[in-house]
Design a protein around this motif. Structure first.
Motif, mmCIF file in Angstrom:
data_model
loop_
_atom_site.group_PDB
_atom_site.id
_atom_site.type_symbol
_atom_site.label_atom_id
_atom_site.label_comp_id
_atom_site.label_asym_id
_atom_site.label_seq_id
_atom_site.Cartn_x
_atom_site.Cartn_y
_atom_site.Cartn_z
ATOM 1 N N ALA A 133 0.852 -1.184 0.000
ATOM 2 C CA ALA A 133 0.000 0.000 0.000
ATOM 3 C C ALA A 133 0.892 1.240 0.000
ATOM 4 C CB ALA A 133 -0.907 -0.007 1.220
ATOM 5 N N ASN A 134 0.353 2.399 -0.403
ATOM 6 C CA ASN A 134 1.146 3.628 -0.435
ATOM 7 C C ASN A 134 1.765 3.945 0.923
ATOM 8 O OD1 ASN A 134 0.732 4.137 -3.123
ATOM 9 N ND2 ASN A 134 -1.058 5.418 -2.806
ATOM 10 N N GLU A 135 1.012 3.665 2.000
ATOM 11 C CA GLU A 135 1.494 3.962 3.344
ATOM 12 C C GLU A 135 2.636 3.050 3.775
ATOM 13 O OE1 GLU A 135 -1.919 5.888 2.534
ATOM 14 O OE2 GLU A 135 -1.692 3.738 2.502
ATOM 15 N N GLN A 136 2.879 1.977 3.014
ATOM 16 C CA GLN A 136 3.951 1.055 3.363
ATOM 17 C C GLN A 136 5.233 1.366 2.587
ATOM 18 O OE1 GLN A 136 1.633 -2.416 2.407
ATOM 19 N NE2 GLN A 136 1.080 -2.793 4.536
ATOM 20 N N VAL A 137 5.238 2.547 1.953
ATOM 21 C CA VAL A 137 6.423 3.015 1.222
ATOM 22 C C VAL A 137 6.862 4.325 1.859
ATOM 23 C CG1 VAL A 137 7.349 3.688 -1.010
ATOM 24 C CG2 VAL A 137 5.522 1.976 -0.893
ATOM 25 N N ASP A 138 8.146 4.420 2.268
ATOM 26 C CA ASP A 138 8.582 5.622 2.976
ATOM 27 C C ASP A 138 8.914 6.750 2.010
ATOM 28 O OD1 ASP A 138 11.171 5.257 1.952
ATOM 29 O OD2 ASP A 138 11.944 4.335 3.778
ATOM 30 N N HIS A 139 9.336 7.884 2.567
ATOM 31 C CA HIS A 139 9.564 9.087 1.757
ATOM 32 C C HIS A 139 10.745 8.930 0.795
ATOM 33 C CE1 HIS A 139 12.383 9.498 5.124
ATOM 34 N NE2 HIS A 139 13.083 10.324 4.374
ATOM 35 N N GLU A 140 11.578 7.905 1.005
ATOM 36 C CA GLU A 140 12.694 7.656 0.089
ATOM 37 C C GLU A 140 12.332 6.628 -0.976
ATOM 38 O OE1 GLU A 140 15.890 6.448 2.601
ATOM 39 O OE2 GLU A 140 16.428 8.497 3.157
ATOM 40 N N GLY A 141 11.053 6.211 -1.002
ATOM 41 C CA GLY A 141 10.628 5.233 -1.987
ATOM 42 C C GLY A 141 11.030 3.819 -1.626
ATOM 43 N N LYS A 142 11.234 3.556 -0.322
ATOM 44 C CA LYS A 142 11.668 2.228 0.128
ATOM 45 C C LYS A 142 10.549 1.526 0.896
ATOM 46 C CE LYS A 142 16.555 3.498 0.445
ATOM 47 N NZ LYS A 142 17.734 3.636 1.333
ATOM 48 N N SER A 143 10.581 0.193 0.826
ATOM 49 C CA SER A 143 9.588 -0.617 1.529
ATOM 50 C C SER A 143 9.722 -0.423 3.026
ATOM 51 C CB SER A 143 9.770 -2.099 1.189
ATOM 52 O OG SER A 143 9.010 -2.906 2.063
ATOM 53 N N TRP A 144 8.590 -0.303 3.701
ATOM 54 C CA TRP A 144 8.588 -0.087 5.150
ATOM 55 C C TRP A 144 9.210 -1.240 5.905
ATOM 56 C CZ3 TRP A 144 4.334 -1.987 8.702
ATOM 57 C CH2 TRP A 144 3.710 -3.127 8.193
ATOM 58 N N ARG A 145 9.222 -2.447 5.312
ATOM 59 C CA ARG A 145 9.735 -3.597 6.065
ATOM 60 C C ARG A 145 11.092 -4.074 5.533
ATOM 61 N NH1 ARG A 145 7.340 -6.338 9.812
ATOM 62 N NH2 ARG A 145 5.252 -5.636 9.304
ATOM 63 N N VAL A 153 11.258 0.514 -3.920
ATOM 64 C CA VAL A 153 9.988 -0.003 -4.425
ATOM 65 C C VAL A 153 9.847 0.299 -5.918
ATOM 66 C CG1 VAL A 153 7.476 0.245 -4.247
ATOM 67 C CG2 VAL A 153 8.879 0.140 -2.189
ATOM 68 N N GLU A 154 9.333 -0.672 -6.658
ATOM 69 C CA GLU A 154 9.123 -0.531 -8.093
ATOM 70 C C GLU A 154 7.646 -0.316 -8.393
ATOM 71 O OE1 GLU A 154 10.625 -4.050 -9.872
ATOM 72 O OE2 GLU A 154 12.683 -3.741 -9.195
ATOM 73 N N ARG A 155 7.374 0.258 -9.560
ATOM 74 C CA ARG A 155 5.999 0.386 -10.044
ATOM 75 C C ARG A 155 5.768 -0.728 -11.055
ATOM 76 N NH1 ARG A 155 2.534 3.546 -7.558
ATOM 77 N NH2 ARG A 155 1.625 4.440 -9.434
ATOM 78 N N LYS A 156 4.693 -1.463 -10.868
ATOM 79 C CA LYS A 156 4.482 -2.662 -11.670
ATOM 80 C C LYS A 156 2.999 -2.822 -11.975
ATOM 81 C CE LYS A 156 6.217 -7.450 -11.513
ATOM 82 N NZ LYS A 156 6.958 -8.413 -10.677
ATOM 83 N N ASN A 187 12.840 7.053 -8.521
ATOM 84 C CA ASN A 187 13.002 7.901 -9.702
ATOM 85 C C ASN A 187 11.740 8.689 -9.989
ATOM 86 O OD1 ASN A 187 15.521 6.811 -9.950
ATOM 87 N ND2 ASN A 187 15.004 5.392 -11.595
ATOM 88 N N MET A 188 10.581 8.047 -9.771
ATOM 89 C CA MET A 188 9.309 8.714 -10.002
ATOM 90 C C MET A 188 9.160 9.928 -9.088
ATOM 91 S SD MET A 188 5.459 7.144 -9.905
ATOM 92 C CE MET A 188 5.588 6.477 -11.554
ATOM 93 N N GLU A 189 9.494 9.736 -7.803
ATOM 94 C CA GLU A 189 9.359 10.831 -6.855
ATOM 95 C C GLU A 189 10.340 11.961 -7.163
ATOM 96 O OE1 GLU A 189 9.747 8.863 -3.134
ATOM 97 O OE2 GLU A 189 7.629 8.273 -3.065
#
Length: 810
Positions: free
Chosen positions: A128-140, A145-148, A252-254
């Motif tokens: 989910a969007n909330e599980q991705v931090d401000h650097e575009g990394k997975s919360w866990r 994170v990639e867009r797919k 890269n997107m951000e």
């Protein structure tokens, strides 16, 4: 909110469950029929990752952790109704999660579509969007994170009734409003000039139809269907598709979004009213799932569009189609920055020039409707709930894929679709469920031909969005729960947990609760005060909290005196409650959690201050032993027959009863409740009354009773002392009631001011409070009165605060 069985409780858990345990004990003592259950949010990635790292099955891992956490809960003296215990990974529970999924599917609220998602390449699952931090990394996992694009299962229709949540924190309601993001406006169609026989149309949504004549470009999302080699001009296709490909990494997107970077597609579209050629760009700030995946660029009247236009050098001249009304101009109208307010349309808006924005918006929309190129529309930022997860440890989605019948639901009588045990946990590639061939191959329920099972599992938020309903009838074998039992209990009176769940969990719970009300799973009765399916009457949220650490400062190498870091399982920095209990005692630990900060504020963990709670408990134990067994019941005490000293004790006791009762009933300010009890303890300790005096013993018994919900073990010990060895538990005692008459005072403290400055205090009888002449007499009779008033005449006396303050002007 029930916990994830991670293997240990941390102090954040202790805070939540100490609050709930305190409230449920308090309510029981007030005569309420309380349901205080516990369960386990037992599905999820951590157990599966443990299987990969340790070679242990998730079920084994989870069961072991539940046992360890139950032991800690017991040591914390947390009193739960374990007869209703549930675990979401138990087939007897997820059978009904699957049942509810099928009900949503039948209602058209569960569906499958291809969508762009956040993909964790390490955990191999959707986020989910909330599980991705401000650097575009997975919360866990911490991976970029990639867009797919994947075919996923969704629930839809999540919006209803936020403004009805009277007893929820306003910030939580605001977070949900922002997440949903309702906008009312219009859609306009821009026909695109493209190669090939099929000419596409870009539909854009805007909340400002009055600015339509100011459109100078269009922007589509990187995932828009128009971005393909067949549609894009040959001399632009490679550049556009390379740009889109570079945005695959969320980082890269951000970055592109932050710098307002975009690329011209080579395509042009026709303006719906002027037929002007409008260039089409692609940029990551346009989200495919929000609206139509295309937006119109009006740089003169939108700050983001203004910046995008300048960065990408789109137009030499900015078209201002709205300007302020003349009477609103306090300075010359500037065209060096966007004008974002409503106003009056300029000559650039053609036949609509001179109209005010609101009137013009309606007129422009009407003309577009007549041409078949526009319509009224409402948009929501909220995406439908993406619930697919490509992992093993979750409730299987009860659907099968048939080559003849397409997607077919599993018949309800065949539920649960059990998780197979013979799976391989590699952490790479497709879902582990694909490795269980026997489980994967099945028969189509419709045509009876060969089919395969759905290998996605449900997001754990599905499990936690209805578990509180199961608690009302946790052992039902025929239904998720009895409608009669649920209707008699729901909604939950008070729900306690972290504010970090303000969006996903609480929003999804509201969605499922409303759906199940509409489908007759339960009903609202006059006793439960109909709330339109809202699941929780009162929401008590706590903020994240921190513990001290001592890092080195990077530049100087010095160690700061103290700094704080959020306590978290994923950071492995949680304080172990067992070690704290063993060192400090369970009641001192519980009291410290409640006293250190109110739930709405950050709690800075520092166990050195627990000593204050230990000292207070020692004082109460000493008072109980001093008071001994009471000879007189509180009901036998007559206020009128008490001495002045006894009245003060009785009044102080009942003031404390009133304050603590209100703190535990409405404000939930546990820190002030404890502070009031400490003040009462100190008052009793310093009193000149004999310990055998009835009001003294009444004060001690009241103190022990009110302390009990927060400090159960010491309170039981004290109660045994003050009521006799054969007494019953303190928790079967009624909560003390305060008497209005006991709060009445014979005297009042009156602050004396002289010429507006506070000088001294005088104690006067209540019957002369407010009588300036009588107060003056008593004031002049005092040494302080002689000092500040002497024999000088009073020019004027001002009485304030009901006689508690008098200002003498001399």
């Amino acid at each position: 909110m029930f916990p994830y069985p991670s293997g240990m409780l941390h102090m954040g858990h202790v805070r939540v469950y100490t609050i709930s345990d305190t409230l449920q004990r308090f309510r029981r003592m007030n005569g309420y029929n309380v349901l205080h259950p516990m369960g386990w949010d037992a599905f999820g990635l951590p157990a599966e990752n443990a299987a990969i790292e340790r070679g242990i099955h998730p079920a084994t891992w989870t069961t072991k952790n539940i046992a360890a956490m139950k032991e800690t809960m017991s040591r914390l003296q947390l009193e739960f109704d374990w007869s209703r215990e549930i675990a979401t990974c138990d087939p007897s529970y997820y059978r009904w999660t699957q049942y509810i999924f099928l009900e949503l599917y039948k209602a058209g609220l569960a569906y499958r579509k291809e969508a762009v998602v956040n993909w964790d390449p390490v955990d191999q699952t959707v986020l989910a969007n909330e599980q991705v931090d401000h650097e575009g990394k997975s919360w866990r996992s911490g991976a970029l994170v990639e867009r797919k694009k994947l075919k996923q299962w969704f629930f839809k229709d999540l919006l209803k009734d936020i403004d009805r949540l009277d007893h929820w924190p306003e910030r939580v309601k605001q977070m949900q409003r922002h997440w949903i993001g309702k906008s009312v406006g219009a859609e306009f169609d821009f026909p695109v000039h493209a190669k090939g026989p099929n000419q596409p149309t870009l539909t854009v949504f805007t909340s400002r139809p009055d600015t339509l004549f100011g459109v100078q470009y269009l922007v589509v999302s990187p995932e828009h269907a128009i971005l393909n080699k067949e549609t894009l001009p040959a001399d632009h296709a490679d550049k556009v598709l390379d740009f889109v490909s570079s945005l695959k990494m969320k980082q890269n997107m951000e970055k592109a979004e932050e710098t307002k970077q975009g690329v011209f597609t080579g395509l042009y579209a026709s303006h719906p009213l002027t037929q002007e050629k409008i260039p089409v760009f692609v940029a990551p700030y346009v989200i495919s799932e929000y609206g139509t995946g295309a937006v119109m660029g009006v740089p003169a009247h939108d700050k983001r569009d203004w910046e995008f236009c300048r960065v990408n050098d789109i137009a030499n001249e900015i078209k201002f189609v709205v300007e302020p009304a003349l009477q609103e101009l306090d300075r010359p109208f500037s065209t060096t920055e966007p004008f974002t307010a409503q106003g009056v349309l300029t000559a650039l808006s053609g036949p609509f020039a001179g109209m005010k924005s609101k009137q013009a918006g309606k007129a422009i929309l009407k003309q577009a409707q007549q041409l078949g190129l526009g319509r009224p529309a409402t948009q929501f930022r909220l995406k439908d709930w993406l619930l697919s997860r490509q992992r093993y440890w979750g409730a299987p989605i009860p659907m099968v894929h048939c080559p003849k019948c397409d997607i077919v639901p599993v018949p309800q009588e065949e539920l649960p679709v059990l998780l197979p045990l013979d799976v391989e946990f590699s952490g790479k590639g497709a879902s582990p469920l694909t490795t269980s061939k026997e489980w994967l191959q099945c028969t189509c329920p419709k045509c009876k031909g060969p089919a395969t099972r759905e290998t996605d599992t449900m997001d754990t938020f599905v499990d936690s969005s209805w578990y509180f309903m199961r608690f009302t009838d946790a052992n039902n074998l025929d239904l998720p729960f009895s409608a009669e039992k649920a209707s008699g209990r729901l909604p939950v009176d008070i729900y306690i947990g972290g504010v970090e769940h303000a969006i996903l969990h609480l929003l999804y719970s509201r969605f499922l609760s409303k759906f199940m009300l509409e489908k007759g799973f339960y009903s609202e009765t006059p006793d439960t005060k109909p709330g339109h399916g809202e699941p929780f009457n009162v929401l008590l949220t706590q903020v994240s909290w921190v513990y001290p650490r001592h890092p080195k400062m990077i530049e100087t190498g010095e160690t700061p005196l103290i700094s704080y870091e959020k306590m978290s399982k994923s950071k492995y920095n949680g304080v172990d409650p067992v070690s704290v209990i063993e060192a400090q005692g369970v009641d001192a630990t519980r009291l410290h959690m409640l006293y250190k900060a109110p739930p709405s504020e950050v709690l800075e963990w520092d166990d050195s201050s627990i000593v204050g709670m230990q000292r207070w408990l020692g004082k109460v134990l000493k008072l109980a032993s001093t008071a001994g067994t009471a000879k007189t019941e509180a009901a036998e005490i007559s206020v009128d027959s008490l001495s002045s000293l006894e009245k003060d004790m009785y009044r102080t006791t009942h003031e404390t009863i009133k304050q603590v009762t209100e703190a535990l009933s409405t404000s939930y300010t546990f820190n002030t409740a404890i502070s009031d009890l400490i003040k009462l303890t100190n008052y009793i300790t310093s009193s000149d009354l004999a310990p055998h005096a009835p009001v003294y013993q009444h004060a001690v018994r009241s103190l022990v009773t009110m302390m009990a919900p927060m400090a159960p073990t010491v309170s039981e010990e004290c109660w045994e002392t003050v009521s006799g060895q054969d007494s019953t538990s303190v928790f079967v005692q009624p909560w003390p009631k305060w008497e209005a008459k006991a709060l009445e005072k014979d005297t009042i403290d009156c602050m004396i001011q002289v010429n507006g400055k506070t000088r001294f205090r005088v104690v006067v009888p209540v019957d002369i409070a407010g009588d300036a002449t009588e107060i003056e007499k008593q004031a002049r009779a005092m040494a302080e009165g002689q000092k500040w008033l002497g024999d000088r005449p009073i020019r004027r006396a001002i009485v304030a605060k009901g006689g508690k303050l008098v200002n003498f002007v001399i």
